[in-house]
Each structure stands twice: as C-alpha cells, then as structure tokens.
Design an enzyme around this catalytic site. Structure first.
Site, PDB file in Angstrom:
ATOM      1  N   ARG A  16       0.832  -1.205   0.000  1.00  0.00           N
ATOM      2  CA  ARG A  16       0.000   0.000   0.000  1.00  0.00           C
ATOM      3  C   ARG A  16       0.874   1.264   0.000  1.00  0.00           C
ATOM      4  O   ARG A  16       0.992   1.946  -0.995  1.00  0.00           O
ATOM      5  CB  ARG A  16      -0.930   0.008   1.233  1.00  0.00           C
ATOM      6  CG  ARG A  16      -2.038   1.063   1.172  1.00  0.00           C
ATOM      7  CD  ARG A  16      -1.674   2.452   1.658  1.00  0.00           C
ATOM      8  NE  ARG A  16      -1.204   2.473   3.055  1.00  0.00           N
ATOM      9  CZ  ARG A  16      -0.740   3.551   3.645  1.00  0.00           C
ATOM     10  NH1 ARG A  16      -0.685   4.700   2.984  1.00  0.00           N
ATOM     11  NH2 ARG A  16      -0.314   3.501   4.896  1.00  0.00           N
ATOM     12  N   ASP A  17       1.542   1.525   1.107  1.00  0.00           N
ATOM     13  CA  ASP A  17       2.299   2.772   1.266  1.00  0.00           C
ATOM     14  C   ASP A  17       3.472   2.823   0.298  1.00  0.00           C
ATOM     15  O   ASP A  17       3.847   3.899  -0.183  1.00  0.00           O
ATOM     16  CB  ASP A  17       2.801   2.863   2.714  1.00  0.00           C
ATOM     17  CG  ASP A  17       3.111   4.291   3.136  1.00  0.00           C
ATOM     18  OD1 ASP A  17       2.722   5.227   2.419  1.00  0.00           O
ATOM     19  OD2 ASP A  17       3.756   4.466   4.194  1.00  0.00           O
ATOM     20  N   HIS A 208       6.005   4.063  12.901  1.00  0.00           N
ATOM     21  CA  HIS A 208       6.064   4.069  11.438  1.00  0.00           C
ATOM     22  C   HIS A 208       7.159   5.069  11.046  1.00  0.00           C
ATOM     23  O   HIS A 208       6.906   6.269  10.904  1.00  0.00           O
ATOM     24  CB  HIS A 208       4.685   4.490  10.910  1.00  0.00           C
ATOM     25  CG  HIS A 208       4.546   4.506   9.425  1.00  0.00           C
ATOM     26  ND1 HIS A 208       3.873   3.532   8.736  1.00  0.00           N
ATOM     27  CD2 HIS A 208       4.989   5.379   8.481  1.00  0.00           C
ATOM     28  CE1 HIS A 208       3.876   3.799   7.438  1.00  0.00           C
ATOM     29  NE2 HIS A 208       4.556   4.927   7.265  1.00  0.00           N
ATOM     30  N   HIS A 210      10.309   6.615   8.682  1.00  0.00           N
ATOM     31  CA  HIS A 210      10.847   6.748   7.331  1.00  0.00           C
ATOM     32  C   HIS A 210      12.352   6.978   7.433  1.00  0.00           C
ATOM     33  O   HIS A 210      12.835   7.543   8.415  1.00  0.00           O
ATOM     34  CB  HIS A 210      10.178   7.922   6.603  1.00  0.00           C
ATOM     35  CG  HIS A 210       8.839   7.571   6.024  1.00  0.00           C
ATOM     36  ND1 HIS A 210       8.375   8.093   4.843  1.00  0.00           N
ATOM     37  CD2 HIS A 210       7.869   6.741   6.467  1.00  0.00           C
ATOM     38  CE1 HIS A 210       7.160   7.600   4.581  1.00  0.00           C
ATOM     39  NE2 HIS A 210       6.830   6.783   5.560  1.00  0.00           N
ATOM     40  N   CYS A 241      10.257   8.620  -0.828  1.00  0.00           N
ATOM     41  CA  CYS A 241       9.653   9.732  -0.082  1.00  0.00           C
ATOM     42  C   CYS A 241       8.782  10.575  -0.997  1.00  0.00           C
ATOM     43  O   CYS A 241       9.266  11.104  -1.993  1.00  0.00           O
ATOM     44  CB  CYS A 241      10.756  10.604   0.514  1.00  0.00           C
ATOM     45  SG  CYS A 241      10.119  11.995   1.448  1.00  0.00           S
ATOM     46  N   ASN A 250       9.661   4.950   3.507  1.00  0.00           N
ATOM     47  CA  ASN A 250       9.489   3.966   4.580  1.00  0.00           C
ATOM     48  C   ASN A 250      10.779   3.214   4.881  1.00  0.00           C
ATOM     49  O   ASN A 250      11.505   2.829   3.971  1.00  0.00           O
ATOM     50  CB  ASN A 250       8.478   2.895   4.147  1.00  0.00           C
ATOM     51  CG  ASN A 250       7.057   3.390   4.164  1.00  0.00           C
ATOM     52  OD1 ASN A 250       6.498   3.665   3.123  1.00  0.00           O
ATOM     53  ND2 ASN A 250       6.451   3.502   5.326  1.00  0.00           N
TER      54      ASN A 250
END
Lengths: 300, 300
Positions: A16-17, A208, A210, A241, A250
């Site tokens: 997803r992300d 979460h 990055h 990003c 991520n």
C-alpha cells in the site's frame, strides 16, 4: 545488559504505502504475487492496498481485484487503507480483516492531503470506524507528520496528543505514529514516546519510521528501549519519499528485520524470503529497491 | 531526558579510507581541492591520505603531493595512514601532524590484509610509533574487524581487548574501534563498549562505523549513550565497502553531522559546506555518493 523486548511485530505496508508512491504502474498479477510471497515470509500483518478513489491513487485502482486475488493465510491479518464510506464498501466487498484510517497531526498537511481541516476529518473517520466495527473489522489509525511536517515544520507535541486522543476516542484498536517525511531524530523520538507512553497504552501504539535521513533504525532502537513492540516497514524501502523524489521513504522491512534478528529479537520473519520477494518485485520497477539488504542481495 | 554528550569530534577519513576504496582514480588537483573544501567546513581533523606503497593502493600514490599541496589551517589536525618506516619517512617529508597505524582484531583478516600475523605486525608498528613520537607526531591506532570479520565471523571480545591492550602499550594516543564490514548491531555495540570502557580511558577511544547494513547511526546513538565523543566518518559515504562491491562502507560524515546537530549535539561542522564539497567531488566519481544527505542535496 540493555533491556529490549524479546519479540516484535512487523507490519508490512509495502503493497500500500510503498506502491502508492512508485511512479511505475505494477500490474495486478505482480501485486498478487508480491503479497503471496510476503505471506510466505513469516509476516503476520500485511497492508494490501488502499481503497482511496483511483483518481487520487491510480497505482492502486485494482484494490478489489488484488485483495480478492491473493491466497489468504489464516494466521495473517490483511488490512487496507480506507478514507471514507465509499472506500469501506469496497474494503468489505474485498473482505479485508482490518481497516486503516489516516489523519495528519499537521493542520496544513491534512488540508493539502485530503482537502479537509482536521476537525472536518473526524466525522468522516468516525463513520468509517463505526461501519468497520459493525462488520466486525478491527481498525488501525495512522497519524502522520508527528515528528515534522513539510509545510509547518515541527509539530507541537500537545497538538499531536490531542489528535491521538481523538482517534483513540473513536474506537480504533491501534495507532501507528508516523514520521512521514523522515525527520525524526533519536532524541526527539525519546521525548515524544515518553509523552505517548504516559498518556496511552503502549500496546496499542506502533511506530512508522521513514529513512529519508538515515535515522530510521536509530529511532527504532530508541523505541525498543522504551519497550515498543510494533513497527511498520515497506519491503526493500518500496515507495520512496513523496516529498523528496529520489530520496528514501518507509524504512525497509528487510533492514528492520535484519537489525532486530541480529540483536536477538524475534520477528518470525525469514530475511531470505523477504529479499527474494524484493528481487522479484524489483523487476517491475524503474529502479533498484534502496534498502541495504537489497543492495547486498543483488550481489549474491 | 537522555543524557548524551554536548559536543562531539568528527574525524574525516574520506580522502584516505574513502578514496582508497574508489575504483576511479582521482587526480591530485581534485584531491587537494576536496581537502581544502573539507578544511573550510569546520572539521577539526582530516585524514589526508595513506603512505602505503603505491603498488598496493595506486589510488593514493600521490600522497606526498597531496599533503604538500593543500592549504593548512592552524586549528586542524592533518593525519595520514602509515604502515611501516618507509611510509613514515614519506609522511614526515609531507609534514603530517598525526600518524595512523592499523591492525586487525582478526588473525585471518590481518594476514590477508598485510600478509603478516598479528604478532609479526606489532614490531613493525612499534617502529612506526617510536619514529613518529621522535618527530613529535601524535599517533592514532585503528583496530579493524572488531565486530566481525569477513573470514572469521564474530571475533572474541577478549581477543579484541588483547590487541587494544598491546596497541595502547605501544604508546598510541587514540584508538579507533572499527566495524570494518558494517555488521555491528546496537546490542553488540552496547556490550563491546561496556567492556572497552571498563578497561580503557574512554577519552582515548573513537568509533569507526560502517553503514553496510544501515546500522551505523543506530550504533552511533548507542555509543553516545555510553558517553563516547569521537566518531570517524567519510564524506557522502565515499569509498563503499571493500568486501561487498556496490554496498555502503564508512558512515557518511554528512549523515552523522546531520543526526548529531538535530539532536542538539555540537560538531562545529557546517552541513551545507559538507554537502557542497560532496557535490564537487562526485563529479570525479563513476557513481553518486550514497549518503542520505547527498541524495537530498542533489535535489536542491
């Protein structure tokens, strides 16, 4: 001896992300294959896709096909992002186990991201939470830009806490605390997590991170020192990003699993299976996956 | 509150440890310009080059010309690596302030690296230390493969301690503890540094991390928690990993300075000047510098 958790849960958000931030459109079969391989790697949680309108994220327009097409494993939670009731309908049709909702800690970021103020967003999210609960789904919340916003810079911790309070009050089961632009540093993480732990049950909080500035694993270590046990990652650093093209996004699940395993912390995830999955999806992308473990895997 | 040092010394090893591992030969003028720019960035220590025989490291065959050609600043220490008395002669001719010697914690690595056992190496190093001291030079020792060896795997901490003991007994002023292949993890760093602090004066110890598996900044954070205040870095991650082509080597000075600065720890180094120096040297290389700060700088 340092006292760190003995085991940790990794939540894979790459499909997803990650994919929503890749320029290349990946075909449905490749997505399904990616998720099936991830399911075989020992992960217990995969965020499959997003039921956002395809106009906004064309990369994930095949969300229902993907969710219906994969081989499900019983011991795995399959989640998807849902922005509104229309998305919830599709998520229920696709039979996901968990629904994720999202909100920014920054007023400006929330406005630019979903064209609503934070206050205007709550009722929309509440409908989704209520609808999901009625269908027996658990709900995860994401709060983004906790450690910094591309528009507002540092976000006041009280503002962050207030948004977290409101999200928990809605009935979410877990909240994932996001460093959306990868600016968090270990001291800041220490300070923010100290406050978070005082106010909320740590077992309902996830991190979460990055890796845009290379600090994701250092921040992870600080969170472990604080006893946090749930971490999001994206296979190979899939996605990059959104606010700095070409830069890392991520934290890579494989780099995370590698560090945890080396430190003697159980993740249940097989690193070789992860990197092999990375090598397979990489063929569909316009550039190599940026993680350190993928750099090493390509040389094998 | 976390208790971390208020200020930290960064030792730039890019012109030596970085360039000796770059495939591309950089011309003398570009090296001089690199070092002059680094001198202007606020660094207090630069390792200029290596006086190893050019047969072994042709990349640095112009060591004397480089050391003589740069503009020296009074408040900066200019060091160089010296393997033997022949190298020391050239280092003295080139008028460096400090001499570095090196030794592996791993018997096999030392043998493969310099074709001598550890015990056979001590007398050679002692001559260099004595000769350097007679010339009024300070001496830095490097101990490599402390956290793992490409041939032997994990190295027993007692073996590491014994080599450190012997190096300090020779009269070196500082010892840089090297994770040569980038395998150290934060828990291991915690354990090794705890032992090191018990035996040696922490003010004479530096950390030399590699970022091959993305853990360099996490390891740095652990060392800071232990009160260590001297860290080696290579501009932009110049050099890469000698044992894994294409993978990262030395932690990037710019990523290190960025994290420290963000945590409120003083380094005296100007990050913009560093990344501009990186953009300049990058033009002479066959690939972009791998650090996160350079990824961001290229987008500006």
């Amino acid at each position: 001896m340092v006292s760190l958790p003995q085991d940790v849960t990794i939540k894979e958000v790459g499909p997803r992300d990650g994919l929503q931030n890749e320029k290349t459109l990946i075909d449905t079969e490749a997505k399904i294959s990616l998720i099936n391989q991830l399911s075989e790697s020992g992960l217990s949680y995969i965020e499959l896709t997003s039921f956002v309108h395809p106009k906004w994220i064309p990369q994930l327009k095949d969300a229902v096909e993907v969710a219906k097409g994969i081989d499900r494993k019983n011991d795995l939670t399959y989640a998807a992002l849902v922005p509104n009731l229309k998305g919830l309908e599709r998520a229920i049709e696709a039979d996901v186990d968990e629904v994720s909702i999202f909100m920014s800690a920054s007023e400006t970021h929330n406005q630019k991201n979903i064209n609503k103020s934070i206050d205007e967003t709550y009722p929309v999210l509440q409908e989704v939470v209520d609808g999901a609960k009625q269908e027996g789904k658990s709900v995860r919340g994401y709060i983004s830009t906790v450690f910094g916003c591309p528009y507002e810079g540092k976000i006041d911790v009280n503002q962050v806490m207030s948004v977290c309070d409101n999200l928990f009050s809605m009935g979410i089961d877990e909240l994932s605390i996001g460093d959306t632009i990868g600016v968090a540093n270990p001291v800041q993480v220490h300070n923010v997590l100290s406050s978070m732990k005082e106010r909320f049950d740590q077992n309902h909080l996830a991190l979460h991170f990055h890796d845009t500035r290379g600090m994701a694993l250092a921040n992870t270590y600080v969170a472990l020192e604080h006893g946090f046990r749930t971490f999001d990652g994206s296979l190979g650093g899939l996605g990059g990003c959104p606010y700095a093209k070409g830069a890392s996004g991520n934290v890579a699940t494989d780099d995370l699993v590698h560090m945890l395993t080396e430190m003697g912390i159980e993740t249940g995830v097989n690193l070789d299976k992860l990197t092999n999955t990375g090598l397979a999806i990489e063929k569909h992308l316009d550039k190599p996956l940026p993680s350190k473990q993928m750099e090493l895997a390509r040389r094998m």
